[in-house]
Design an enzyme around this catalytic site. Structure first.
Site, PDB file in Angstrom:
ATOM      1  N   HIS A  28      33.826  53.523  -0.714  1.00 44.91           N
ATOM      2  CA  HIS A  28      33.116  53.005   0.462  1.00 44.91           C
ATOM      3  C   HIS A  28      33.664  51.648   0.884  1.00 44.91           C
ATOM      4  O   HIS A  28      34.412  50.988   0.178  1.00 44.91           O
ATOM      5  CB  HIS A  28      31.610  52.925   0.190  1.00 44.91           C
ATOM      6  CG  HIS A  28      31.212  51.950  -0.878  1.00 44.91           C
ATOM      7  ND1 HIS A  28      31.057  50.591  -0.647  1.00 44.91           N
ATOM      8  CD2 HIS A  28      30.924  52.128  -2.193  1.00 44.91           C
ATOM      9  CE1 HIS A  28      30.687  49.988  -1.763  1.00 44.91           C
ATOM     10  NE2 HIS A  28      30.605  50.900  -2.725  1.00 44.91           N
TER      11      HIS A  28
ATOM     12  N   CYS B 166      31.625  52.321  -8.213  1.00 47.92           N
ATOM     13  CA  CYS B 166      32.188  52.840  -6.964  1.00 47.92           C
ATOM     14  C   CYS B 166      33.519  52.152  -6.646  1.00 47.92           C
ATOM     15  O   CYS B 166      33.849  51.111  -7.199  1.00 47.92           O
ATOM     16  CB  CYS B 166      31.208  52.626  -5.811  1.00 47.92           C
ATOM     17  SG  CYS B 166      29.762  53.706  -5.876  1.00 47.92           S
TER      18      CYS B 166
END
Length: 319
Positions: free
Chosen positions: A192, A208
């Site tokens: 992301h 992440c």
């Protein structure tokens, strides 16, 4: 060695698609993309610059630019200091298809087809309980303008540090996930955007993979749901460019430390593999320095000897 000083014009275009979408190696057996390794790129530090500012300007990772400039102060480079800008990369030793993420390098490689490679700096998970997992997975979904509901574990961690998270972050520029997110097949993990750009090229996330906002905006429409993702741990890479063999080394991940002897054996295995199963004669001091310095810059370690021209027998006619 040819040194090319970067001008303000190059700085302005360094973040363009053309600077990140590179031709694939054009000869069988080659593994190096970007500028030829002998063409070194530098930019002059300005008075107000830190190395981190320069990394963000060129969309490089923070650790990457520090490794490439071991003798330059991270926070106070002197005005006019020549800062090296990494611009050539050895491809990871993995199938050249889909997305390959090399964690020690903190860099993502995407193979849209056989003619080009797209590459970006990334941030990854911390070395404690929030490591980015290794292994093969896939892009399970894509979300533009994602919302974020922090899990209880992350809320508790922030609360223990005196930081109160909202229970829900709506879509928008203040959302920690940014404006674009890829869902991985591994539950709970994403690729992301981030509004904390200084963390790109560092181990600061909860597992992440973070990208610069402008990078993922370019990347998002390229990648289809179902694309293969291969997350690897390769602190040492070896590859050919023309008749020269290069080694590109990074520090080991904290959770997988290795001794110099172990790193040396890993490098020798890769060299033998790259050379068709035969070990070339390499100067030990050159190989040792390339492994120990771990600058993340491809370093020449061996050059194929030029082929010996055939001997032509002269024909002398009898008298």
């Amino acid at each position: 060695m040819k040194i090319r000083l970067l001008t303000g014009l190059l700085l302005a275009v360094s973040g363009s698609v053309s600077a990140l979408t590179l031709p694939a190696p054009d000869r069988p057996g080659e593994s190096l993309i970007g500028n030829p390794p002998h063409e070194v790129k530098y930019v002059s530090a300005k008075q107000e610059d830190t190395l981190i500012d320069i990394a963000v300007n060129f969309r490089l990772g923070q650790d990457q630019i520090v490794l490439a400039n071991p003798y330059v102060d991270r926070w106070l480079p002197r005005e006019g200091t020549q800062v090296r800008i990494p611009s050539s990369f050895i491809l990871p030793n993995a199938p050249r298809q889909g997305i390959v993420i090399n964690l020690p390098e903190m860099r993502i490689y995407y193979y849209p087809d056989s003619s080009k490679v797209v590459t970006y700096a990334i941030g990854i998970g911390r070395e404690d309980n929030w490591k980015t997992p290794l292994g093969k997975t896939h892009i399970a979904g894509k979300t533009e303008n994602p919302s974020w509901t922090p899990p209880p574990s992350i809320i508790a961690e922030h609360l223990a540090e005196g930081d109160v998270l909202e229970p829900y972050y709506p879509p928008g520029p203040d959302n920690p996930l940014g404006l674009f997110a890829f869902k991985l097949g591994i539950p709970g993990y994403l690729i992301h955007s981030t509004n904390k750009t200084n963390g790109v090229g560092m181990r600061v996330s909860h597992g992440c993979i973070r990208m610069y906002p402008a990078d993922i905006e370019q990347f998002f429409p390229m990648v289809k749901v179902g694309t293969q993702v291969n997350i690897v741990n390769q602190p040492i890479k070896v590859g050919w460019y023309r008749d020269t063999l290069y080694l590109e080394a990074y520090p080991d991940m904290e959770e997988t430390p290795a001794t110099f002897e172990q790193r040396l054996h890993a490098a020798l295995d890769l060299i033998e593999q790259a050379n068709g199963g035969k070990m070339p004669v390499i100067k030990g001091s050159v190989l040792k320095a390339a492994i120990e310095k771990s600058t993340g810059i491809p370093t020449a370690i061996y050059e194929r000897p030029a082929p010996t021209p055939p001997v032509v027998q002269s024909q002398v006619a009898p008298n």
